[in-house]
Design a protein around this motif. Structure first.
Motif, PDB file in Angstrom:
ATOM      1  N   GLN A  10       0.838  -1.199   0.000  1.00  0.00           N
ATOM      2  CA  GLN A  10       0.000   0.000   0.000  1.00  0.00           C
ATOM      3  C   GLN A  10       0.875   1.251   0.000  1.00  0.00           C
ATOM      4  OE1 GLN A  10      -2.341   0.852   3.485  1.00  0.00           O
ATOM      5  NE2 GLN A  10      -4.036   1.685   2.289  1.00  0.00           N
ATOM      6  N   VAL A  74     -10.015  -6.626   1.657  1.00  0.00           N
ATOM      7  CA  VAL A  74      -9.937  -6.059   0.311  1.00  0.00           C
ATOM      8  C   VAL A  74      -9.822  -7.184  -0.723  1.00  0.00           C
ATOM      9  CG1 VAL A  74      -8.553  -4.602  -1.229  1.00  0.00           C
ATOM     10  CG2 VAL A  74      -8.942  -3.897   1.142  1.00  0.00           C
ATOM     11  N   TYR A 120     -18.299  -2.421   1.095  1.00  0.00           N
ATOM     12  CA  TYR A 120     -18.015  -3.840   0.825  1.00  0.00           C
ATOM     13  C   TYR A 120     -19.265  -4.548   0.299  1.00  0.00           C
ATOM     14  CZ  TYR A 120     -13.630  -2.925   3.094  1.00  0.00           C
ATOM     15  OH  TYR A 120     -12.400  -2.408   3.386  1.00  0.00           O
ATOM     16  N   SER A 164     -14.634   2.377  18.410  1.00  0.00           N
ATOM     17  CA  SER A 164     -14.914   3.749  18.852  1.00  0.00           C
ATOM     18  C   SER A 164     -15.608   4.595  17.776  1.00  0.00           C
ATOM     19  CB  SER A 164     -13.640   4.434  19.365  1.00  0.00           C
ATOM     20  OG  SER A 164     -12.723   4.544  18.333  1.00  0.00           O
ATOM     21  N   THR A 165     -15.354   4.300  16.501  1.00  0.00           N
ATOM     22  CA  THR A 165     -16.044   5.040  15.435  1.00  0.00           C
ATOM     23  C   THR A 165     -17.555   4.780  15.505  1.00  0.00           C
ATOM     24  OG1 THR A 165     -14.098   4.888  14.036  1.00  0.00           O
ATOM     25  CG2 THR A 165     -16.167   5.399  12.923  1.00  0.00           C
TER      26      THR A 165
HETATM   27  O1  PRT Z   1      -5.794   4.669  -0.152  1.00  0.00           O
HETATM   28  P1  PRT Z   1      -6.038   3.210  -0.049  1.00  0.00           P
HETATM   29  O2  PRT Z   1      -7.202   2.729  -0.871  1.00  0.00           O
HETATM   30  O3  PRT Z   1      -4.772   2.428  -0.295  1.00  0.00           O
HETATM   31  O4  PRT Z   1      -6.377   2.939   1.505  1.00  0.00           O
HETATM   32  P2  PRT Z   1      -7.791   2.759   2.253  1.00  0.00           P
HETATM   33  O5  PRT Z   1      -8.226   4.087   2.736  1.00  0.00           O
HETATM   34  O6  PRT Z   1      -8.728   1.946   1.437  1.00  0.00           O
HETATM   35  O7  PRT Z   1      -7.388   1.793   3.460  1.00  0.00           O
HETATM   36  P3  PRT Z   1      -6.802   2.110   4.920  1.00  0.00           P
HETATM   37  O8  PRT Z   1      -5.396   2.553   4.823  1.00  0.00           O
HETATM   38  O9  PRT Z   1      -7.748   2.924   5.722  1.00  0.00           O
HETATM   39  O10 PRT Z   1      -6.859   0.619   5.517  1.00  0.00           O
HETATM   40  C1  PRT Z   1      -6.119  -0.423   4.972  1.00  0.00           C
HETATM   41  C2  PRT Z   1      -6.515  -1.728   5.637  1.00  0.00           C
HETATM   42  O11 PRT Z   1      -6.285  -1.646   7.041  1.00  0.00           O
HETATM   43  C3  PRT Z   1      -7.979  -2.111   5.560  1.00  0.00           C
HETATM   44  O12 PRT Z   1      -8.324  -2.666   4.302  1.00  0.00           O
HETATM   45  C4  PRT Z   1      -8.096  -3.138   6.676  1.00  0.00           C
HETATM   46  O13 PRT Z   1      -7.637  -4.406   6.229  1.00  0.00           O
HETATM   47  C5  PRT Z   1      -7.081  -2.629   7.704  1.00  0.00           C
HETATM   48  N1  PRT Z   1      -7.704  -2.003   8.881  1.00  0.00           N
HETATM   49  C6  PRT Z   1      -7.435  -2.341  10.171  1.00  0.00           C
HETATM   50  C7  PRT Z   1      -8.609  -1.006   8.913  1.00  0.00           C
HETATM   51  C8  PRT Z   1      -8.891  -0.733  10.248  1.00  0.00           C
HETATM   52  N2  PRT Z   1      -8.152  -1.583  11.009  1.00  0.00           N
HETATM   53  C9  PRT Z   1      -9.839   0.314  10.586  1.00  0.00           C
HETATM   54  N3  PRT Z   1     -10.091   0.529  11.769  1.00  0.00           N
HETATM   55  N4  PRT Z   1      -9.203  -0.295   7.912  1.00  0.00           N
HETATM   56  C10 PRT Z   1     -10.064   0.694   8.234  1.00  0.00           C
HETATM   57  N5  PRT Z   1     -10.411   1.013   9.506  1.00  0.00           N
HETATM   58  C11 PRT Z   1     -11.393   2.156   9.660  1.00  0.00           C
HETATM   59  C12 PRT Z   1     -12.832   1.723   9.423  1.00  0.00           C
HETATM   60  O14 PRT Z   1     -13.175   1.854   8.065  1.00  0.00           O
HETATM   61  C13 PRT Z   1     -13.634   2.696  10.284  1.00  0.00           C
HETATM   62  O15 PRT Z   1     -13.837   3.919   9.637  1.00  0.00           O
HETATM   63  O16 PRT Z   1     -11.365   2.681  10.953  1.00  0.00           O
HETATM   64  C14 PRT Z   1     -12.679   2.932  11.425  1.00  0.00           C
HETATM   65  C15 PRT Z   1     -13.033   1.984  12.540  1.00  0.00           C
HETATM   66  O17 PRT Z   1     -12.007   1.912  13.486  1.00  0.00           O
HETATM   67  P4  PRT Z   1     -12.366   1.813  15.057  1.00  0.00           P
HETATM   68  O18 PRT Z   1     -11.052   1.551  15.711  1.00  0.00           O
HETATM   69  O19 PRT Z   1     -12.969   3.123  15.458  1.00  0.00           O
HETATM   70  O20 PRT Z   1     -13.332   0.653  15.231  1.00  0.00           O
END
Ligand code: PRT
Ligand code: ZN
Length: 286
Positions: A10, A74, A120, A164-165
């Motif tokens: 990434q 993904v 998704y 937390s989100t």
């Molecule tokens: O730009 P690009 O497309 O490369 O990145 P992206 O924005 O699609 O992905 P990115 O960098 O946000 O996340 C990459 C990967 O990290 C995801 O595909 C997951 O496999 C993994 N990952 C692990 C997460 C999280 N933890 C996560 N917490 N991806 C996203 N989140 C977001 C979630 O979407 C939500 O908005 O965080 C929020 C929830 O977090 P909590 O801690 O509040 O529950």
């Protein structure tokens, strides 16, 4: 020319730094030209391709990249057929269904005929179909968690880590539909030379990941306490026992998994262990 593999990671996001750190721990050094799309390792036959995570499955499937590091969520959403060469034990998260916190919930039938916002749609539709549910799936690309509050959806299906989100948007998680972690994927049609490089990389990854999960432990104890201490230690093989300068005392060296450590520490002290040192292990080859 020497065969090299291309590994897609990434470019910027949650996985970028951890992925590069893992490769660095495998002894693979990459000079990272700022903003570059491709970089070469100087001491290992791989090149790095920096991409958006959503593009990685396709690149690995069509062979533009040989390997990739990305979230399993993904990969699953993409539906692409590649090989998972190794689960990497980081970026663990789950894809869950969440609803307004005041809503009464009695099971997944709740979602029948509801509007669900998600990034998704493929995983969600598969889950709904497998459970005989019909719902109106809204595919939105960001800030899914605000959809219920602005009246766009009745529920969401999104990645959750700490929760937390969801909490701060007045939502509650009611069903987990997919568990995810970072994975190393490989194109299924690598050449023999390519497979040999992948195997070298996997050997190093195993050594680094095993080491991360284990600690080297050193402790002192009176000789008569040693048999009891050995009973408590679920070490790799039998521990090393070395006499101390002080008569009747020994030092004991062993390896413990991170999980076991907190369970046995009290028992070790009770059995007579003193001066317990816990040291990180850099590489571990079983
Ligand atoms: O730009 P690009 O497309 O490369 O990145 P992206 O924005 O699609 O992905 P990115 O960098 O946000 O996340 C990459 C990967 O990290 C995801 O595909 C997951 O496999 C993994 N990952 C692990 C997460 C999280 N933890 C996560 N917490 N991806 C996203 N989140 C977001 C979630 O979407 C939500 O908005 O965080 C929020 C929830 O977090 P909590 O801690 O509040 O529950
Ligand atoms: Zn993405």
């Amino acid at each position: 020319m020497e065969k090299r593999l291309r590994i897609a990671v990434q470019k910027s996001g949650r996985l970028s730094e951890v992925s590069m750190e893992l490769l660095a721990e495998c002894g693979i050094s990459i000079k990272n030209g700022k903003g570059a799309l491709v970089a070469s390792a100087s001491n290992f036959p791989i090149d790095i391709l920096y991409l958006r995570d959503d593009d990685i499955p396709q690149y690995v499937e069509d062979g533009t990249a040989d390997l990739g590091i990305l979230g399993e969520n993904v990969l699953e959403e993409s539906g692409v057929k590649v090989t998972i060469a190794k689960r990497l034990d980081f970026s663990k998260c789950r894809l869950s269904l969440a609803i307004p916190k005041g809503a009464a919930y009695e099971g997944i039938a709740y979602f029948h005929q509801k509007r669900i916002a998600t990034s998704y749609p493929n995983i969600l539709k598969k889950f709904l179909a497998a459970n005989g549910l019909e719902a109106d799936v809204h595919n939105i690309s960001g800030s899914v968690e605000i959809a219920p509050n602005i009246g766009l959806a009745d529920a969401i299906c999104d990645i959750v880590s700490s929760g937390s989100t969801l909490l701060s948007n007045g939502l509650k998680e009611v069903a987990v539909i997919f568990q995810s972690e970072a994975v190393l994927i490989a194109n299924p049609n690598l050449t023999t030379e390519g497979v040999a490089i992948l195997e070298k990389l996997l050997f190093r990854l195993n050594a680094v990941m095993t080491a991360r999960n284990n600690k080297y432990i050193v402790l002192n104890a009176p000789n008569e306490a040693i048999p009891n201490i050995i009973n408590v230690l679920p070490g790799m093989k039998s521990p090393t026992v070395v006499p101390l300068a002080q008569e009747g005392w020994s030092a004991l060296h062993s390896v413990l998994s991170e999980d076991q450590f907190w369970d046995v520490i009290g028992e070790l002290k009770a059995a007579g262990a003193q001066g317990i040192l816990v040291v990180p292990i850099e590489k571990m080859i079983l």
